[in-house]
Write a protein that holds these residues in place. Sequence first.
Motif, PDB file in Angstrom:
ATOM      1  N   PHE A 129       0.811  -1.221   0.000  1.00 54.24           N
ATOM      2  CA  PHE A 129       0.000   0.000   0.000  1.00 54.24           C
ATOM      3  C   PHE A 129       0.841   1.267   0.000  1.00 54.24           C
ATOM      4  O   PHE A 129       0.352   2.339  -0.340  1.00 54.24           O
ATOM      5  CB  PHE A 129      -1.044   0.029   1.125  1.00 54.24           C
ATOM      6  CG  PHE A 129      -0.545  -0.192   2.535  1.00 54.24           C
ATOM      7  CD1 PHE A 129       0.229   0.755   3.171  1.00 54.24           C
ATOM      8  CD2 PHE A 129      -0.912  -1.330   3.243  1.00 54.24           C
ATOM      9  CE1 PHE A 129       0.645   0.572   4.482  1.00 54.24           C
ATOM     10  CE2 PHE A 129      -0.498  -1.520   4.553  1.00 54.24           C
ATOM     11  CZ  PHE A 129       0.290  -0.574   5.179  1.00 54.24           C
ATOM     12  N   GLY A 130       2.125   1.151   0.365  1.00 55.83           N
ATOM     13  CA  GLY A 130       3.066   2.253   0.199  1.00 55.83           C
ATOM     14  C   GLY A 130       2.720   3.505   0.990  1.00 55.83           C
ATOM     15  O   GLY A 130       1.895   3.504   1.904  1.00 55.83           O
ATOM     16  N   ASP A 131       3.349   4.613   0.605  1.00 57.83           N
ATOM     17  CA  ASP A 131       3.174   5.881   1.313  1.00 57.83           C
ATOM     18  C   ASP A 131       1.830   6.543   1.018  1.00 57.83           C
ATOM     19  O   ASP A 131       1.366   7.379   1.789  1.00 57.83           O
ATOM     20  CB  ASP A 131       4.301   6.854   0.938  1.00 57.83           C
ATOM     21  CG  ASP A 131       5.658   6.363   1.399  1.00 57.83           C
ATOM     22  OD1 ASP A 131       5.704   5.603   2.384  1.00 57.83           O
ATOM     23  OD2 ASP A 131       6.665   6.722   0.768  1.00 57.83           O
ATOM     24  N   LYS A 132       1.208   6.190  -0.119  1.00 57.72           N
ATOM     25  CA  LYS A 132      -0.053   6.834  -0.489  1.00 57.72           C
ATOM     26  C   LYS A 132      -1.276   6.151   0.110  1.00 57.72           C
ATOM     27  O   LYS A 132      -2.368   6.698   0.086  1.00 57.72           O
ATOM     28  CB  LYS A 132      -0.180   6.873  -2.011  1.00 57.72           C
ATOM     29  CG  LYS A 132       0.864   7.756  -2.687  1.00 57.72           C
ATOM     30  CD  LYS A 132       0.663   7.797  -4.191  1.00 57.72           C
ATOM     31  CE  LYS A 132       1.692   8.694  -4.851  1.00 57.72           C
ATOM     32  NZ  LYS A 132       1.503   8.752  -6.330  1.00 57.72           N
ATOM     33  N   GLY A 133      -1.084   4.938   0.632  1.00 54.25           N
ATOM     34  CA  GLY A 133      -2.187   4.203   1.243  1.00 54.25           C
ATOM     35  C   GLY A 133      -2.000   4.068   2.736  1.00 54.25           C
ATOM     36  O   GLY A 133      -1.382   4.919   3.377  1.00 54.25           O
ATOM     37  N   GLY A 134      -2.546   2.998   3.309  1.00 60.36           N
ATOM     38  CA  GLY A 134      -2.417   2.798   4.742  1.00 60.36           C
ATOM     39  C   GLY A 134      -3.416   1.796   5.266  1.00 60.36           C
ATOM     40  O   GLY A 134      -3.866   0.901   4.542  1.00 60.36           O
ATOM     41  N   VAL A 135      -3.794   1.960   6.521  1.00 62.02           N
ATOM     42  CA  VAL A 135      -4.710   1.037   7.186  1.00 62.02           C
ATOM     43  C   VAL A 135      -5.966   1.793   7.621  1.00 62.02           C
ATOM     44  O   VAL A 135      -5.883   2.865   8.226  1.00 62.02           O
ATOM     45  CB  VAL A 135      -4.053   0.380   8.417  1.00 62.02           C
ATOM     46  CG1 VAL A 135      -5.064  -0.477   9.176  1.00 62.02           C
ATOM     47  CG2 VAL A 135      -2.854  -0.468   7.985  1.00 62.02           C
ATOM     48  N   THR A 136      -7.110   1.229   7.294  1.00 60.32           N
ATOM     49  CA  THR A 136      -8.403   1.778   7.710  1.00 60.32           C
ATOM     50  C   THR A 136      -9.111   0.773   8.608  1.00 60.32           C
ATOM     51  O   THR A 136      -9.142  -0.429   8.298  1.00 60.32           O
ATOM     52  CB  THR A 136      -9.297   2.082   6.492  1.00 60.32           C
ATOM     53  OG1 THR A 136      -8.693   3.104   5.698  1.00 60.32           O
ATOM     54  CG2 THR A 136     -10.683   2.548   6.929  1.00 60.32           C
ATOM     55  N   VAL A 137      -9.666   1.265   9.712  1.00 57.82           N
ATOM     56  CA  VAL A 137     -10.484   0.431  10.587  1.00 57.82           C
ATOM     57  C   VAL A 137     -11.938   0.864  10.416  1.00 57.82           C
ATOM     58  O   VAL A 137     -12.268   2.044  10.501  1.00 57.82           O
ATOM     59  CB  VAL A 137     -10.055   0.559  12.058  1.00 57.82           C
ATOM     60  CG1 VAL A 137     -11.007  -0.218  12.956  1.00 57.82           C
ATOM     61  CG2 VAL A 137      -8.635   0.046  12.245  1.00 57.82           C
ATOM     62  N   THR A 138     -12.791  -0.109  10.154  1.00 57.16           N
ATOM     63  CA  THR A 138     -14.209   0.162   9.932  1.00 57.16           C
ATOM     64  C   THR A 138     -15.018  -0.903  10.651  1.00 57.16           C
ATOM     65  O   THR A 138     -14.531  -1.562  11.560  1.00 57.16           O
ATOM     66  CB  THR A 138     -14.497   0.223   8.408  1.00 57.16           C
ATOM     67  OG1 THR A 138     -15.863   0.545   8.196  1.00 57.16           O
ATOM     68  CG2 THR A 138     -14.167  -1.078   7.699  1.00 57.16           C
ATOM     69  N   GLY A 139     -16.277  -1.087  10.265  1.00 59.58           N
ATOM     70  CA  GLY A 139     -17.087  -2.065  10.975  1.00 59.58           C
ATOM     71  C   GLY A 139     -18.282  -2.490  10.163  1.00 59.58           C
ATOM     72  O   GLY A 139     -18.214  -2.543   8.939  1.00 59.58           O
ATOM     73  N   GLY A 140     -19.405  -2.656  10.881  1.00 58.45           N
ATOM     74  CA  GLY A 140     -19.722  -2.283  12.232  1.00 58.45           C
ATOM     75  C   GLY A 140     -19.343  -0.827  12.573  1.00 58.45           C
ATOM     76  O   GLY A 140     -19.104  -0.006  11.719  1.00 58.45           O
ATOM     77  N   GLU A 141     -19.347  -0.559  13.856  1.00 64.47           N
ATOM     78  CA  GLU A 141     -18.882   0.731  14.367  1.00 64.47           C
ATOM     79  C   GLU A 141     -17.588   0.499  15.133  1.00 64.47           C
ATOM     80  O   GLU A 141     -17.606   0.002  16.259  1.00 64.47           O
ATOM     81  CB  GLU A 141     -19.941   1.371  15.280  1.00 64.47           C
ATOM     82  CG  GLU A 141     -19.486   2.629  15.995  1.00 64.47           C
ATOM     83  CD  GLU A 141     -18.762   3.609  15.085  1.00 64.47           C
ATOM     84  OE1 GLU A 141     -17.569   3.873  15.322  1.00 64.47           O
ATOM     85  OE2 GLU A 141     -19.400   4.118  14.143  1.00 64.47           O
ATOM     86  N   PRO A 142     -16.453   0.856  14.519  1.00 64.76           N
ATOM     87  CA  PRO A 142     -15.160   0.515  15.114  1.00 64.76           C
ATOM     88  C   PRO A 142     -14.898   1.155  16.465  1.00 64.76           C
ATOM     89  O   PRO A 142     -14.169   0.587  17.284  1.00 64.76           O
ATOM     90  CB  PRO A 142     -14.151   1.007  14.067  1.00 64.76           C
ATOM     91  CG  PRO A 142     -14.881   2.052  13.288  1.00 64.76           C
ATOM     92  CD  PRO A 142     -16.298   1.562  13.236  1.00 64.76           C
ATOM     93  N   LEU A 143     -15.499   2.329  16.731  1.00 58.52           N
ATOM     94  CA  LEU A 143     -15.182   3.008  17.982  1.00 58.52           C
ATOM     95  C   LEU A 143     -15.914   2.439  19.182  1.00 58.52           C
ATOM     96  O   LEU A 143     -15.725   2.894  20.306  1.00 58.52           O
ATOM     97  CB  LEU A 143     -15.417   4.508  17.834  1.00 58.52           C
ATOM     98  CG  LEU A 143     -14.534   5.174  16.768  1.00 58.52           C
ATOM     99  CD1 LEU A 143     -14.650   6.678  16.825  1.00 58.52           C
ATOM    100  CD2 LEU A 143     -13.074   4.745  16.896  1.00 58.52           C
ATOM    101  N   LEU A 144     -16.735   1.404  18.979  1.00 59.66           N
ATOM    102  CA  LEU A 144     -17.195   0.605  20.108  1.00 59.66           C
ATOM    103  C   LEU A 144     -16.007  -0.098  20.760  1.00 59.66           C
ATOM    104  O   LEU A 144     -16.065  -0.470  21.934  1.00 59.66           O
ATOM    105  CB  LEU A 144     -18.220  -0.439  19.660  1.00 59.66           C
ATOM    106  CG  LEU A 144     -19.648   0.035  19.385  1.00 59.66           C
ATOM    107  CD1 LEU A 144     -20.496  -1.139  18.918  1.00 59.66           C
ATOM    108  CD2 LEU A 144     -20.269   0.683  20.612  1.00 59.66           C
ATOM    109  N   GLN A 145     -14.937  -0.274  19.999  1.00 60.42           N
ATOM    110  CA  GLN A 145     -13.712  -0.905  20.486  1.00 60.42           C
ATOM    111  C   GLN A 145     -12.579   0.119  20.417  1.00 60.42           C
ATOM    112  O   GLN A 145     -11.497  -0.157  19.906  1.00 60.42           O
ATOM    113  CB  GLN A 145     -13.383  -2.140  19.659  1.00 60.42           C
ATOM    114  CG  GLN A 145     -14.476  -3.200  19.668  1.00 60.42           C
ATOM    115  CD  GLN A 145     -14.082  -4.454  18.930  1.00 60.42           C
ATOM    116  OE1 GLN A 145     -13.071  -5.099  19.252  1.00 60.42           O
ATOM    117  NE2 GLN A 145     -14.859  -4.827  17.927  1.00 60.42           N
TER     118      GLN A 145
END
Length: 240
Positions: free
Chosen positions: A64-80
């Motif tokens: 994914f290199g410098d232009k991409g990254g990691v996404t956290v989603t869900g569901g509703e991720p901020l429940l965790q």
Amino acid sequence: MVGHIHSFESFGTVDGPGVRYVVFLQGCPLRCKYCHNPDTWSAGGEERTAESVATQALRYKNYFGDKGGVTVTGGEPLLQIDFVIELFTLLKAKGVHTCVDTSGITFQADKPEILEKHKKLLEVTDLFLLDIKHIDDKACKELTGQSNAHTLAFAKFLSDNGKKMWIRQVLVPNITDDDESLQRTRAFIDTLEMVEKVEVLPYHTMGIVKYEKLGLEYPLADVKAPTKERVLNAKRILIG
């Protein structure tokens, strides 16, 4: 810190900038009538430590290199949220761009412990994808089962703290696509700083098969995808 994981996607292209490694977390307090992931609503899922998920995601860093990254989603991720904070802390230490796709429903500025956790989240998150389900509170409750108050307050919180965000609006015929609601949404967006992008997401019915597998009735069975004209109209109002 252990998180409850629904699934992973190694080539996400609609979950933030660039190619994203996407972590889907389990659990959601909303019951959006158009939800295409009802299998993420309940608790449970695969238990994984933040360290093990970070290690797995980092295997794709060259990809994914410098232009991409990691996404956290869900569901509703901020429940965790504790899990997300630990995961992103590990990823930021390795120079990874981090992104949360959220409704902001967990935010409560009047509760010090919750507010403090969201402040810690801001320290390790580069971008927020914020879903405004409906700008009208009564209509939002009808659509999702919850008020939009926390969502709008979270948007202001991000703005006040200088955090980059993309605002997302799912366009559902006869529910979220009327001009008055779209104009009210645009007026709210105009009060915010740091909005890098506004996205119009046309409603679709691809999640119906999941409802059938779960033995659930699909709430919008008679609703068709918006026409090209209505999508363009929404983009003119919300994006310009």
